[in-house]
Design a protein around this motif. Structure first.
Motif, mmCIF file in Angstrom:
data_model
loop_
_atom_site.group_PDB
_atom_site.id
_atom_site.type_symbol
_atom_site.label_atom_id
_atom_site.label_comp_id
_atom_site.label_asym_id
_atom_site.label_seq_id
_atom_site.Cartn_x
_atom_site.Cartn_y
_atom_site.Cartn_z
ATOM 1 N N PHE A 56 -4.276 -2.331 -10.706
ATOM 2 C CA PHE A 56 -5.505 -1.536 -10.710
ATOM 3 C C PHE A 56 -5.206 -0.073 -10.396
ATOM 4 O O PHE A 56 -5.686 0.833 -11.090
ATOM 5 C CB PHE A 56 -6.498 -2.077 -9.683
ATOM 6 N N HIS A 57 -4.428 0.173 -9.352
ATOM 7 C CA HIS A 57 -4.179 1.552 -8.939
ATOM 8 C C HIS A 57 -3.455 2.324 -10.035
ATOM 9 O O HIS A 57 -3.816 3.478 -10.332
ATOM 10 C CB HIS A 57 -3.355 1.571 -7.647
ATOM 11 N N ASN A 58 -2.474 1.698 -10.659
ATOM 12 C CA ASN A 58 -1.750 2.373 -11.736
ATOM 13 C C ASN A 58 -2.658 2.648 -12.929
ATOM 14 O O ASN A 58 -2.582 3.716 -13.551
ATOM 15 C CB ASN A 58 -0.547 1.536 -12.166
ATOM 16 N N ASP A 59 -3.522 1.687 -13.258
ATOM 17 C CA ASP A 59 -4.480 1.885 -14.359
ATOM 18 C C ASP A 59 -5.480 2.994 -14.023
ATOM 19 O O ASP A 59 -5.875 3.782 -14.898
ATOM 20 C CB ASP A 59 -5.236 0.595 -14.652
ATOM 21 N N PHE A 60 -5.892 3.047 -12.750
ATOM 22 C CA PHE A 60 -6.835 4.071 -12.297
ATOM 23 C C PHE A 60 -6.232 5.465 -12.486
ATOM 24 O O PHE A 60 -6.894 6.381 -13.002
ATOM 25 C CB PHE A 60 -7.171 3.828 -10.820
ATOM 26 N N TYR A 80 -7.500 8.548 -14.865
ATOM 27 C CA TYR A 80 -8.061 9.770 -14.290
ATOM 28 C C TYR A 80 -7.033 10.869 -14.025
ATOM 29 O O TYR A 80 -7.410 12.002 -13.711
ATOM 30 C CB TYR A 80 -8.795 9.448 -12.982
ATOM 31 N N GLY A 81 -5.754 10.557 -14.116
ATOM 32 C CA GLY A 81 -4.732 11.593 -13.944
ATOM 33 C C GLY A 81 -4.006 11.505 -12.616
ATOM 34 O O GLY A 81 -4.204 10.608 -11.818
ATOM 35 N N GLU A 82 -3.116 12.488 -12.375
ATOM 36 C CA GLU A 82 -2.308 12.511 -11.165
ATOM 37 C C GLU A 82 -3.170 12.777 -9.949
ATOM 38 O O GLU A 82 -4.157 13.527 -10.007
ATOM 39 C CB GLU A 82 -1.239 13.598 -11.278
ATOM 40 N N PRO A 83 -2.800 12.213 -8.785
ATOM 41 C CA PRO A 83 -3.557 12.453 -7.540
ATOM 42 C C PRO A 83 -3.498 13.928 -7.140
ATOM 43 O O PRO A 83 -2.511 14.609 -7.377
ATOM 44 C CB PRO A 83 -2.859 11.579 -6.499
ATOM 45 N N GLU A 84 -4.610 14.389 -6.517
ATOM 46 C CA GLU A 84 -4.614 15.730 -5.940
ATOM 47 C C GLU A 84 -3.635 15.783 -4.771
ATOM 48 O O GLU A 84 -3.542 14.839 -3.988
ATOM 49 C CB GLU A 84 -6.020 16.074 -5.435
ATOM 50 N N GLN A 85 -2.930 16.869 -4.625
ATOM 51 C CA GLN A 85 -1.962 17.013 -3.514
ATOM 52 C C GLN A 85 -2.673 17.527 -2.261
ATOM 53 O O GLN A 85 -3.657 18.208 -2.322
ATOM 54 C CB GLN A 85 -0.848 17.980 -3.918
ATOM 55 N N LEU A 96 0.829 -1.204 0.000
ATOM 56 C CA LEU A 96 0.000 0.000 0.000
ATOM 57 C C LEU A 96 0.867 1.259 0.000
ATOM 58 O O LEU A 96 0.555 2.241 -0.682
ATOM 59 C CB LEU A 96 -0.930 -0.009 1.219
ATOM 60 N N SER A 97 1.950 1.233 0.750
ATOM 61 C CA SER A 97 2.823 2.414 0.845
ATOM 62 C C SER A 97 3.560 2.695 -0.458
ATOM 63 O O SER A 97 4.056 3.808 -0.661
ATOM 64 C CB SER A 97 3.838 2.223 1.986
ATOM 65 N N SER A 98 3.645 1.701 -1.335
ATOM 66 C CA SER A 98 4.353 1.885 -2.610
ATOM 67 C C SER A 98 3.487 2.561 -3.667
ATOM 68 O O SER A 98 4.002 2.981 -4.709
ATOM 69 C CB SER A 98 4.824 0.525 -3.142
ATOM 70 N N LEU A 99 2.176 2.671 -3.412
ATOM 71 C CA LEU A 99 1.262 3.218 -4.428
ATOM 72 C C LEU A 99 1.319 4.740 -4.450
ATOM 73 O O LEU A 99 1.313 5.387 -3.395
ATOM 74 C CB LEU A 99 -0.169 2.756 -4.140
ATOM 75 N N GLU A 100 1.333 5.284 -5.636
ATOM 76 C CA GLU A 100 1.370 6.738 -5.792
ATOM 77 C C GLU A 100 0.097 7.366 -5.226
ATOM 78 O O GLU A 100 -1.011 6.913 -5.497
ATOM 79 C CB GLU A 100 1.507 7.107 -7.266
ATOM 80 N N GLY A 101 0.284 8.387 -4.397
ATOM 81 C CA GLY A 101 -0.871 9.079 -3.831
ATOM 82 C C GLY A 101 -1.504 8.373 -2.646
ATOM 83 O O GLY A 101 -2.562 8.785 -2.171
ATOM 84 N N VAL A 102 -0.859 7.302 -2.153
ATOM 85 C CA VAL A 102 -1.398 6.539 -1.032
ATOM 86 C C VAL A 102 -0.432 6.619 0.145
ATOM 87 O O VAL A 102 0.779 6.455 -0.021
ATOM 88 C CB VAL A 102 -1.627 5.055 -1.412
ATOM 89 N N LYS A 120 -8.476 14.720 -9.663
ATOM 90 C CA LYS A 120 -9.639 15.595 -9.785
ATOM 91 C C LYS A 120 -10.691 14.980 -10.697
ATOM 92 O O LYS A 120 -11.895 15.041 -10.412
ATOM 93 C CB LYS A 120 -9.199 16.958 -10.334
ATOM 94 N N ALA A 121 -10.260 14.348 -11.786
ATOM 95 C CA ALA A 121 -11.214 13.732 -12.719
ATOM 96 C C ALA A 121 -11.974 12.590 -12.046
ATOM 97 O O ALA A 121 -13.165 12.365 -12.336
ATOM 98 C CB ALA A 121 -10.483 13.217 -13.960
ATOM 99 N N ALA A 122 -11.321 11.871 -11.147
ATOM 100 C CA ALA A 122 -11.998 10.789 -10.424
ATOM 101 C C ALA A 122 -13.030 11.359 -9.459
ATOM 102 O O ALA A 122 -14.128 10.801 -9.304
ATOM 103 C CB ALA A 122 -10.978 9.944 -9.682
ATOM 104 N N LEU A 123 -12.709 12.467 -8.811
ATOM 105 C CA LEU A 123 -13.659 13.111 -7.904
ATOM 106 C C LEU A 123 -14.897 13.572 -8.667
ATOM 107 O O LEU A 123 -16.031 13.418 -8.192
ATOM 108 C CB LEU A 123 -12.995 14.307 -7.206
ATOM 109 N N GLU A 124 -14.676 14.102 -9.869
ATOM 110 C CA GLU A 124 -15.803 14.561 -10.687
ATOM 111 C C GLU A 124 -16.635 13.389 -11.184
ATOM 112 O O GLU A 124 -17.863 13.448 -11.212
ATOM 113 C CB GLU A 124 -15.275 15.396 -11.855
ATOM 114 N N ALA A 125 -15.952 12.296 -11.561
ATOM 115 C CA ALA A 125 -16.672 11.107 -12.021
ATOM 116 C C ALA A 125 -17.499 10.503 -10.891
ATOM 117 O O ALA A 125 -18.633 10.050 -11.096
ATOM 118 C CB ALA A 125 -15.680 10.081 -12.567
ATOM 119 N N ALA A 126 -16.938 10.489 -9.676
ATOM 120 C CA ALA A 126 -17.666 9.963 -8.524
ATOM 121 C C ALA A 126 -18.900 10.804 -8.234
ATOM 122 O O ALA A 126 -19.980 10.269 -7.929
ATOM 123 C CB ALA A 126 -16.741 9.924 -7.306
ATOM 124 N N LYS A 127 -18.753 12.123 -8.359
ATOM 125 C CA LYS A 127 -19.871 13.026 -8.091
ATOM 126 C C LYS A 127 -21.039 12.753 -9.024
ATOM 127 O O LYS A 127 -22.209 12.797 -8.618
ATOM 128 C CB LYS A 127 -19.406 14.478 -8.236
#
Length: 498
Positions: free
Chosen positions: A485-489, A493-498, A395-401, A420-427
């Motif tokens: 999965f996480h890398n494909d996600f 959807y793009g880079e994680p929000e900081q 889990l610690s190796s995943l980007e944005g996690v 951000k695109a994932a947040l919009e898709a979820a909404k």
């Protein structure tokens, strides 16, 4: 007379349905209660599992990995042999009476079963005392005394159908109306929010601090308590889960003393959920019960309800539904009322009672069953520790996690920063962002997790909870699926929000 459409008439005209219950007329508290660990994602997982079994699935995986709930034996964990042997003879005493148990079961197993059956008229098919069979409560009291170094009165022990029944009993005892509040850790185990909803109480949150290993601050307890009182609420109890669920932290004795002093000063009952006491993984960390700390303080001014269960630890006997609740420093009149509550349920199931006694009073060194028992215990605990370390590393190796190292219990609770695109898709789906992530994780990998929103979480953060219970032989495969999965996600959807 029936109406023309064949439906019965009523004083208010023809009924539209033959069903007397609808969402409009059932108890609204039932509708309000939520239990995320067996929610919508799990229902979908069962559907996919059925599709796979019927050959109708087009998924790129052939197995569902249930990482949503601490259910060890569902995921292949072997039960403790000694426990099952004693239970078998208690359920079928004819094996002892006929002599067929000799040479098949170790002598200490036969002796333990004989002792229990002699003190339990009717065996496992009869009601016991509403608090639990005395012979079993005495064995549990002995185990508590050896664990803590202080006496345990079996008259203040109540054997329950899992620790959950103890939580329900305490909620029924404490909650009078919606002005009554109970301090609950956030993130929390959904049992607490669900039972509070069912019994009409108010959940008063105190937030664990993720940046310092999900630590518990007594200053936060005070702040929330004083604020609630200023709003006219009555703070009745504090829930502490140690080791933590879903967060996996283990409290220090110093922190426990602070918590007990807070409860003493504020006149608040402490509900200590200690079902993961055997599950400690981090070097230098140890479990100490709140009863031991309170006894060392020699304080009679804190009312304590301690709960334990056979569902976790290295035994994982979830389906047997065994547990206990011990009351400490309680007004005798209130104890009588608690006994009445237990009596309404008649008693908890006898197999769960027996297994709880075996957990707290296992084979002793020198007895025939001890060697195998000790080997099984060590093997299971060592395996759980290796799995906890491997899961944390993945889990610690995943980007944005970011993932706090699990110190105990059976879970990890990583925080995920989503694009951000994932947040919009979820909404657009009307679902929480972490639900959106976990649902896609299931659909693409077969891994079942629980969104952090199901446990409540600090506003603006997103998490998911996963168990460490995947069979050790499958951990590399699960890690591979999760990383892909996480890398494909993120690629989608793009880079994680900081």
């Amino acid at each position: 007379m029936p109406a023309a459409n064949g439906m019965p008439n009523s004083a208010h005209g023809p009924q539209k349905s033959c069903f007397p219950l609808s969402l409009d007329n059932i108890n609204p508290k039932v509708k309000e209660a939520q239990y995320a660990v067996r929610g919508e994602i799990v229902i979908r997982a069962k559907e996919i599992e059925d599709e796979i079994a019927s050959g109708k699935s087009d998924k790129p995986f052939k197995t569902i990995m249930y990482c949503n709930i601490g259910n060890p034996q569902q995921l292949g964990q072997h039960p403790v042999t000694y426990f099952r042997q004693v239970l078998a003879l208690c359920d079928y005493p004819e094996l002892i009476e006929s002599g067929k148990a000799e040479g098949v079961f170790p002598s200490d197993v036969i002796e333990r079963a004989r002792r229990y059956l002699a003190a339990m008229p009717g065996g496992t098919g009869a009601y016991s005392d509403s608090r639990g069979a005395m012979v079993l409560r005495k064995d549990i009291a002995k185990g508590i005394e050896e664990r803590d170094g202080f006496p345990c009165n079996p008259d203040f022990l109540y054997l329950t159908d899992g620790a959950s029944q103890g939580v329900h009993a305490m909620m029924r005892l404490l909650l009078r109306d919606d002005k009554d509040a109970i301090l609950v850790p956030i993130p929390q185990y959904p049992l607490y929010s669900a039972t509070l909803a069912l019994y009409g109480g108010h959940l008063l949150p105190y937030y664990l601090h993720e940046e310092t290993g999900w630590s518990l601050s007594v200053d936060d307890l005070k702040s929330q308590t004083y604020k609630a009182r200023s709003e006219g609420r009555h703070v009745r109890a504090l829930v502490v889960i140690n080791p933590g669920n879903p967060t996996g932290q283990v409290l220090s004795v110093e922190n426990q003393k602070e918590i007990l002093e807070f409860c003493r000063d504020e006149g608040i009952v402490l509900m200590a959920d200690e079902v993961y006491q055997a599950n400690i993984y981090k070097q230098g960390k140890t479990f100490t019960s709140f009863k031991k700390v309170l006894s060392q303080m020699d304080s009679k001014d804190v009312t304590l309800a301690s709960m334990h269960s056979i569902s976790k630890g290295f035994y994982g006997e979830c389906g047997r539904r065994g547990g206990y609740l011990e009351l400490m420093n309680v007004n005798p009149d209130v104890v009588s009322e608690f006994y009445k509550l237990a009596s309404i349920n008649l008693c908890s199931n006898l197999n769960g009672q027996i297994c709880m006694a075996l957990v707290m009073n296992p084979p002793r060194e020198g007895e025939p069953s001890y060697k195998l028992y000790a080997e099984e215990r060590q093997s299971l605990l060592d395996s759980l520790k290796r799995r906890a370390i491997k899961l944390h590393k993945t889990l610690s190796s995943l980007e944005g996690v970011t993932c706090t190292e699990p110190e105990g219990a059976l879970y990890a609770m990583p925080q995920i920063r989503l694009p951000k695109a994932a947040l919009e898709a979820a909404k657009k789906t009307g679902k929480a962002p972490d639900f959106f992530y976990c649902k896609q994780l299931l659909e693409e990998t077969g891994i079942v997790t629980v969104p952090g929103s199901g446990f409540k979480q600090e506003e603006g953060t997103f998490h998911f909870r996963t168990t460490i219970l995947v069979p050790e032989k499958d951990t590399d495969e699960v890690a591979k699926r999760l990383v892909k999965f996480h890398n494909d996600f993120l690629a989608k959807y793009g880079e994680p929000e900081q």
